[in-house]
Structures are given as structure tokens and as C-alpha cells.
Scaffold this active site. Structure first.
Site, PDB file in Angstrom:
ATOM      1  N   THR A 177       0.863  -1.172   0.000  1.00 19.01           N
ATOM      2  CA  THR A 177       0.000   0.000   0.000  1.00 19.01           C
ATOM      3  C   THR A 177       0.903   1.225   0.000  1.00 19.01           C
ATOM      4  O   THR A 177       2.007   1.187   0.515  1.00 19.01           O
ATOM      5  CB  THR A 177      -0.893  -0.016   1.248  1.00 19.01           C
ATOM      6  OG1 THR A 177      -1.651  -1.202   1.227  1.00 19.01           O
ATOM      7  CG2 THR A 177      -1.824   1.167   1.319  1.00 19.01           C
ATOM      8  N   ASP A 185     -10.261  -8.238   1.971  1.00 21.24           N
ATOM      9  CA  ASP A 185     -10.723  -7.269   2.980  1.00 21.24           C
ATOM     10  C   ASP A 185     -12.159  -7.555   3.421  1.00 21.24           C
ATOM     11  O   ASP A 185     -12.631  -7.008   4.418  1.00 21.24           O
ATOM     12  CB  ASP A 185     -10.606  -5.830   2.459  1.00 21.24           C
ATOM     13  CG  ASP A 185      -9.201  -5.263   2.662  1.00 21.24           C
ATOM     14  OD1 ASP A 185      -8.431  -5.842   3.446  1.00 21.24           O
ATOM     15  OD2 ASP A 185      -8.880  -4.230   2.041  1.00 21.24           O
TER      16      ASP A 185
END
Ligand code: DON
Length: 281
Positions: free
Chosen positions: A91, A133
Site C-alpha cells: 500500500t 478485505d
């Protein structure tokens, strides 16, 4: 939710990283993650949680269950979960301020290392694996060890929960004070809180606030994760004495912050991660 629970404690009057300080923050982290993992989901599917979890009543109720001396076992607060770990540097967070003081905080992610490992032929980019997620199997840990429930289960047209927390703090004059965010799955949430608290409660400059050792509690696994060398032995012993189980990790999240200092802005690059940069002119 972490800050909300802690607002009556006046952290700034405590000694930074004293056992009492770390304990209180970890307990607030535990409760925030528990509520997140059990109650949050795409607001198109889960109607009530956001209002309730942002309320004063929620924070007051949680605070009342925090003992100043003893760690609460996550198992006393919830009934689910399995132990796991894991985290990947996949990320990227940008904090940007221009000469006029306009600010952007942006976090983008493929989720896992090289995302799903699938590229789009001829297009030159990798597809993410954001499906992780979701709680793909409710009650079972995802790649970050998060044990989430039905509220975040997979459904057509539904969006998965994210821990990404791009943050802009403005002063009473409405001008930008801080721009920050982080990478690191669920550790994003606790890292952003700590970096912010280091500046707002303890008066650290942006570089010291970003570089200071961090810790993480995400309700399950019921462990306080610490950075290698981050906690001196007396602090570790004191926390263990309070009932916390400590687990060392190489690092907890990668943060990137810009802060106003007088008439100018100062950027802090993340020393924990290769290739980070703070630049300006
Ligand atoms: O949105 C989220 O919470 C995750 N997809 C973020 C993943 C992440 O930060 C991975 N890397 N460091």
C-alpha cells in the site's frame, strides 16, 4: 473511535510510553477493533453501525469497561477467532501540500504483495486482491489476522471494509496543520492514531512523531504487537504484569506526514520503509 474513547484521559499529561499510557491506548484499540470487526460493513448493507459507533454513548460505555491496571482479555469481550499474523508492504500513502496550503492525503492499495498476481494483458497493471478485505469466511482470520463478521461478508454490489485512513487536520483558523496516512492493513488505524497523538497530545515534531516506536492491538489475536527494540524491558515487564501478551514485529505500518511549522510545512519520510521520500520547495 480510539481517540473518542481516550478523550477524557488527557494523554498529554501522562509520560509518553509509560506503562499507563501504552495500556490505555491499547485497550482503546482493542475495543475499537472489536466493534469494527463485529459491526461494520458497507453502509449500503449495514445501516446503523456508523452512527452508533461514532456516538458519545458508545465511547463512554467502552471507557467504563477499561481498567487502569489490568488488560481485558479479548475473549471476555467476544467469542470468536483464531490466531494468525501477517502484513505486507503493498500500500502507498501520499501526503501533499501546495504553496497555497491546499492538501491531499491519499492512500492506494493492491492489498497483498502484487495484488492477485494477475496482470491485465496489454494494460500494464496488476489487479488487486481486495476481496480479502471482506470476511470471506466470517469468523476466520484474513491475511492481516482480522477476524470479521457477517456485516462485512461478500455480497453482490457490496464494498469491503478498509483500514485506510487518509487524514487532514485543520487548525481553529481552518488552515491545514497536518496531512498524514499510512500503509499496513489494520495497523494503519493504530499507526495514524499514534502519530497524530504524538503531535497533538505530546507536542512531538513531525519527524519524531513518525519515527517513534509504535504498538498495535487489534482485539484478535489477543496480543499487543510491538516493534523490535521499540519498548525497553521495564515497559515490557510492566505491561506483561498488567496482563498484556506482547509480540514483536519488524515494524508496524509505514506512515507519511506533513506538518505546519510556523510559516512553512515540514515533511517526514518513513524511516521504516525503503524508497520513502519527503520533498519540498
Ligand atoms: O484497505 C485496507 O485496509 C487494506 N487493503 C490495506 C492493505 C495494506 O495496507 C497492505 N500493506 N501494506
Amino acid at each position: 473511535m480510539i481517540a473518542h474513547q481516550l478523550e477524557t484521559f488527557e494523554l498529554g499529561k501522562m509520560e509518553w510510553h509509560s506503562p499507563a499510557h501504552v495500556h490505555l491506548v491499547a485497550e482503546a484499540m482493542r475495543r475499537a477493533f472489536l466493534a469494527r470487526n463485529e459491526g461494520l460493513g458497507d453502509p449500503d448493507f449495514v445501516k446503523t453501525a456508523v452512527v452508533e459507533l461514532s456516538s458519545k454513548e458508545w465511547a463512554t460505555k467502552q471507557r467504563a469497561t477499561i481498567s487502569p491496571e489490568k488488560a481485558t482479555r479479548t475473549s471476555d469481550l467476544e467469542k470468536v477467532g483464531k490466531d494468525t499474523g501477517g502484513n505486507g508492504p503493498n500500500t502507498t500513502h501520499f501526503s501533499v501540500v501546495d504553496a497555497q496550503g491546499n492538501a491531499v492525503a491519499l492512500t492506494t492499495t493492491l492489498n497483498g504483495w502484487f495484488g492477485s498476481g494477475v496482470t491485465v494483458t496489454g494494460a500494464g497493471f496488476v489487479l488487486n486482491n481486495e476481496m480479502d478485505d471482506f470476511s470471506t469466511v466470517p469468523g476466520t482470520p484474513n491475511m492481516f489476522g482480522l477476524v470479521q463478521m457477517e456485516t462485512n461478508s461478500v455480497a453482490p454490489g457490496k464494498r469491503m471494509l478498509s483500514s485506510m485512513t487518509p487524514t487532514i487536520v485543520t487548525g481553529k483558523d481552518g488552515k491545514v496543520e497536518l496531512v498524514l496516512g499510512a500503509a499496513g492493513g489494520p495497523t494503519i488505524l493504530t499507526a495514524v492514531f499514534q502519530v497524530l497523538s504524538n503531535v497533538v497530545d505530546f507536542g512531538f515534531d513531525v519527524t519524531a512523531a513518525t519515527n517513534a516506536p509504535r504498538f498495535h492491538q487489534q482485539d484478535f489475536p489477543d496480543k499487543m504487537m510491538t516493534e523490535k527494540g521499540g519498548f525497553p524491558e521495564p515497559l515490557q515487564k510492566a505491561l506483561e504484569g498488567m496482563g498484556h501478551t506482547l509480540m514483536e514485529r519488524e515494524r508496524i505500518a509505514d506512515a507519511a506526514m506533513i506538518g505546519r511549522e510556523g510559516a512553512t510545512f515540514v515533511g517526514a519520510a518513513e524511516a521504516r520503509r525503503k524508497g520513502t521520500l519527503a520533498a519540498g520547495n
